[in-house]
Scaffold this motif. Sequence first.
Motif, PDB file in Angstrom:
ATOM      1  N   VAL A 144      49.453  58.611  54.374  1.00  0.00           N
ATOM      2  CA  VAL A 144      48.832  58.297  55.701  1.00  0.00           C
ATOM      3  C   VAL A 144      47.994  56.803  55.568  1.00  0.00           C
ATOM      4  CG1 VAL A 144      46.677  59.210  56.870  1.00  0.00           C
ATOM      5  CG2 VAL A 144      48.680  60.754  55.977  1.00  0.00           C
ATOM      6  N   THR A 145      47.702  56.286  56.634  1.00  0.00           N
ATOM      7  CA  THR A 145      46.767  55.157  56.634  1.00  0.00           C
ATOM      8  C   THR A 145      45.534  55.921  57.034  1.00  0.00           C
ATOM      9  OG1 THR A 145      46.115  53.083  57.699  1.00  0.00           O
ATOM     10  CG2 THR A 145      47.597  54.180  58.863  1.00  0.00           C
ATOM     11  N   GLY A 146      44.418  55.220  56.252  1.00  0.00           N
ATOM     12  CA  GLY A 146      43.015  55.856  56.564  1.00  0.00           C
ATOM     13  C   GLY A 146      42.359  54.807  57.396  1.00  0.00           C
ATOM     14  N   HIS A 147      43.121  53.653  57.656  1.00  0.00           N
ATOM     15  CA  HIS A 147      42.549  52.454  58.473  1.00  0.00           C
ATOM     16  C   HIS A 147      42.098  52.921  59.748  1.00  0.00           C
ATOM     17  CE1 HIS A 147      41.463  48.373  59.087  1.00  0.00           C
ATOM     18  NE2 HIS A 147      42.198  48.313  60.096  1.00  0.00           N
ATOM     19  N   ARG A 148      40.872  52.348  59.879  1.00  0.00           N
ATOM     20  CA  ARG A 148      40.288  52.660  61.529  1.00  0.00           C
ATOM     21  C   ARG A 148      39.874  51.235  61.811  1.00  0.00           C
ATOM     22  NH1 ARG A 148      42.884  56.406  62.176  1.00  0.00           N
ATOM     23  NH2 ARG A 148      42.463  58.411  62.657  1.00  0.00           N
ATOM     24  N   LYS A 149      39.477  51.160  63.119  1.00  0.00           N
ATOM     25  CA  LYS A 149      39.010  49.834  63.656  1.00  0.00           C
ATOM     26  C   LYS A 149      37.359  50.251  63.129  1.00  0.00           C
ATOM     27  CE  LYS A 149      41.460  47.530  67.196  1.00  0.00           C
ATOM     28  NZ  LYS A 149      42.163  48.280  68.080  1.00  0.00           N
ATOM     29  N   GLY A 151      33.695  50.927  63.625  1.00  0.00           N
ATOM     30  CA  GLY A 151      33.015  51.816  64.528  1.00  0.00           C
ATOM     31  C   GLY A 151      33.641  53.120  65.037  1.00  0.00           C
ATOM     32  N   ASP A 152      34.777  53.241  64.593  1.00  0.00           N
ATOM     33  CA  ASP A 152      35.581  54.206  65.112  1.00  0.00           C
ATOM     34  C   ASP A 152      35.541  55.278  63.980  1.00  0.00           C
ATOM     35  OD1 ASP A 152      37.744  56.270  65.822  1.00  0.00           O
ATOM     36  OD2 ASP A 152      39.338  54.955  65.908  1.00  0.00           O
ATOM     37  N   ASP A 153      34.746  56.423  64.108  1.00  0.00           N
ATOM     38  CA  ASP A 153      34.634  57.493  63.314  1.00  0.00           C
ATOM     39  C   ASP A 153      35.096  58.858  63.777  1.00  0.00           C
ATOM     40  OD1 ASP A 153      32.819  58.052  65.040  1.00  0.00           O
ATOM     41  OD2 ASP A 153      31.043  57.692  63.821  1.00  0.00           O
ATOM     42  N   SER A 169      42.129  52.604  52.777  1.00  0.00           N
ATOM     43  CA  SER A 169      41.213  53.878  52.914  1.00  0.00           C
ATOM     44  C   SER A 169      39.922  53.683  52.279  1.00  0.00           C
ATOM     45  CB  SER A 169      41.834  55.175  52.706  1.00  0.00           C
ATOM     46  OG  SER A 169      42.792  55.483  53.625  1.00  0.00           O
ATOM     47  N   VAL A 170      39.794  52.361  51.565  1.00  0.00           N
ATOM     48  CA  VAL A 170      38.630  52.446  50.624  1.00  0.00           C
ATOM     49  C   VAL A 170      37.250  52.465  51.623  1.00  0.00           C
ATOM     50  CG1 VAL A 170      37.212  50.957  49.275  1.00  0.00           C
ATOM     51  CG2 VAL A 170      39.697  51.388  48.560  1.00  0.00           C
ATOM     52  N   GLY A 171      37.437  51.764  52.626  1.00  0.00           N
ATOM     53  CA  GLY A 171      36.208  51.551  53.359  1.00  0.00           C
ATOM     54  C   GLY A 171      35.879  52.747  54.342  1.00  0.00           C
ATOM     55  N   ASN A 172      36.851  53.758  54.304  1.00  0.00           N
ATOM     56  CA  ASN A 172      36.771  54.684  55.272  1.00  0.00           C
ATOM     57  C   ASN A 172      36.826  56.253  54.634  1.00  0.00           C
ATOM     58  OD1 ASN A 172      36.413  55.475  57.877  1.00  0.00           O
ATOM     59  ND2 ASN A 172      38.687  55.666  58.210  1.00  0.00           N
ATOM     60  N   ILE A 173      36.383  56.234  53.171  1.00  0.00           N
ATOM     61  CA  ILE A 173      36.719  57.303  52.382  1.00  0.00           C
ATOM     62  C   ILE A 173      35.763  58.554  52.682  1.00  0.00           C
ATOM     63  CG2 ILE A 173      35.283  56.262  50.499  1.00  0.00           C
ATOM     64  CD1 ILE A 173      38.455  58.594  50.159  1.00  0.00           C
ATOM     65  N   ALA A 174      34.570  58.078  53.099  1.00  0.00           N
ATOM     66  CA  ALA A 174      33.773  59.556  53.823  1.00  0.00           C
ATOM     67  C   ALA A 174      34.301  60.098  54.795  1.00  0.00           C
ATOM     68  CB  ALA A 174      32.316  58.636  54.087  1.00  0.00           C
ATOM     69  N   ASN A 175      34.833  59.359  55.727  1.00  0.00           N
ATOM     70  CA  ASN A 175      35.516  59.899  56.841  1.00  0.00           C
ATOM     71  C   ASN A 175      36.739  60.825  56.283  1.00  0.00           C
ATOM     72  OD1 ASN A 175      36.402  60.813  59.545  1.00  0.00           O
ATOM     73  ND2 ASN A 175      36.911  58.754  60.232  1.00  0.00           N
ATOM     74  N   ILE A 176      37.519  60.352  55.651  1.00  0.00           N
ATOM     75  CA  ILE A 176      38.649  60.874  55.078  1.00  0.00           C
ATOM     76  C   ILE A 176      38.190  62.451  54.462  1.00  0.00           C
ATOM     77  CG2 ILE A 176      40.455  60.809  53.182  1.00  0.00           C
ATOM     78  CD1 ILE A 176      40.661  57.758  53.993  1.00  0.00           C
ATOM     79  N   VAL A 177      37.304  62.194  53.350  1.00  0.00           N
ATOM     80  CA  VAL A 177      36.901  63.317  52.825  1.00  0.00           C
ATOM     81  C   VAL A 177      36.475  64.452  53.908  1.00  0.00           C
ATOM     82  CG1 VAL A 177      35.310  64.585  51.076  1.00  0.00           C
ATOM     83  CG2 VAL A 177      36.298  62.621  50.745  1.00  0.00           C
ATOM     84  N   LYS A 178      35.653  64.185  54.730  1.00  0.00           N
ATOM     85  CA  LYS A 178      35.022  64.877  55.988  1.00  0.00           C
ATOM     86  C   LYS A 178      36.480  65.514  56.618  1.00  0.00           C
ATOM     87  CE  LYS A 178      32.078  64.376  59.630  1.00  0.00           C
ATOM     88  NZ  LYS A 178      31.645  63.128  60.415  1.00  0.00           N
TER      89      LYS A 178
END
Length: 463
Positions: A144-149, A151-153, A169-178
């Motif tokens: 899966v890609t965890g990439h998001r624009k 501000g897109d949470d 996904s490094v920049g978005n890891i909090a959202n991934i865990v959630k």
Amino acid sequence: MPDGKVYLVGAGPGDMELITLKGSRLIAEADVILYDHLLSMELLNHAKEGAEIVSVGKFAGKHTLPQEQINQLLVDSAKEGKMVVRLKGGDCYLFGRGGEEVEACCEAGVEFEVVPGVTSALAAPAYAGIPPTHRDCTSNVAVVTGHRKKGDDRPIDIPKAGTVIFLMSVGNIANIVKSLCGAGWSDDTPIAAVEHGTWYDQRVIKGTLADFLDIAEKSVLRTPAIFIVGKVVELQDKLDWFSKRPNVLVLGNHPQRYRHLGNIVHRRIIDCVAVDDYTEADAVFKDIEQFNWIVFTSVNGAKHLFRRLSKMGKDARSLAGAKIGAIGKTTAARLNEYGIIADLIPQTESSTGLLEEFAKLVIGGQKVLLPQAEISSKELPDGLTAAGAQVTAVSVYKTVEIEPGDVDFDYIDIVLFTSGSTVRAFVNKFGKLPPNTKAIALGIPTQNVAKEHGIDAEVIAQP
Ligand code: SAH
């Protein structure tokens, strides 16, 4: 002029040997190489002379060239009749917009081929010791890609699978865990980050969905990294192999010889080039027929001597009357290429080993030629002179220091010095040997040079 062709090639995840044979061949044949950043730069050393090598890199979201321009460059180069390799990190179709690049070729009527590569999604877990599927854990895996624009949470869609691997996904890891917790994954599910997978500075950081964000913050995650989530992560302690081997920084020119020592980190720090003035050497080579022995201490000695002979219109026949000594199997193999079989190759591949062999022969009064580096150890000429030989040492090449590229010494366990010149170049470039890094030296003369520079090195023999 007929159109050229575009090859979309997966370069593998970092360890340069993880490219396919086909990919490697195409790099050597290409007229133009357009490459990304997340791949081994050493692969580019195999490009042919005169090849155009262009970075169109993408790194942590920053593009050097916009995608449309990359597409256009591919098409234009092929239309100029060139063979174009578009080299992409990992596999060329798994994320990273490879599909769009060949679509552009398709639309422009440019012929193309696709050469898959080893994706980081599978290579990083493999080097970390985590099999994405295992009969005791799960039989399916999603990438899966965890990439998001920015501000897109909104939550990330979590596919139904026993193991999920996240890229970008490094920049978005909090959202991934959630999102994982929201999708019903329990708090105690293991998760691992594999940073710089297959590179010498690979790091594996583990936790559970409950504590991973804290752990990741303390560890300060680096990119590129993948995350792998699921029961399979529990196998990591047992199946880890890569980080159990020491990382060995090799500064010489033949890294493949030292693979048995650990994971090789190769940085060339010296190059062997022609000396500025051959007047003295040429005067000696004019009468090369007078020598009873010619002793080659390195591949470079052989290469440069034959280059000079050839310039004088001479060849191997000028050496017909001499016996030939060679330090090392590699030097002997190089001499074979000039049609010469060495008479003496010491068991111990060093000046000391050669002197021991010469001690068994009568060399008193014999004329011995040593084609060598401008700065060379005195051990061999002094030893031969002491045994009564008439020694003529001539400089046929010199070593120059080159920029080795960055090294993160936090990840280096051993530095291997293969010659005195690698020691000098190392000290000039990096200063002291960092604490906790062990030094080893190839042969006693190299060990002595290390000692002169304040480095305590253990000696190993030529493998
Ligand atoms: N086509 C590539 C992926 C491109 S997307 C492939 O097949 O590997 C870029 C993402 O790949 C990065 O954000 C990171 O998640 C991952 N990646 C690439 N190289 C990596 C490496 N050596 N270690 C860990 N992850 C890597």
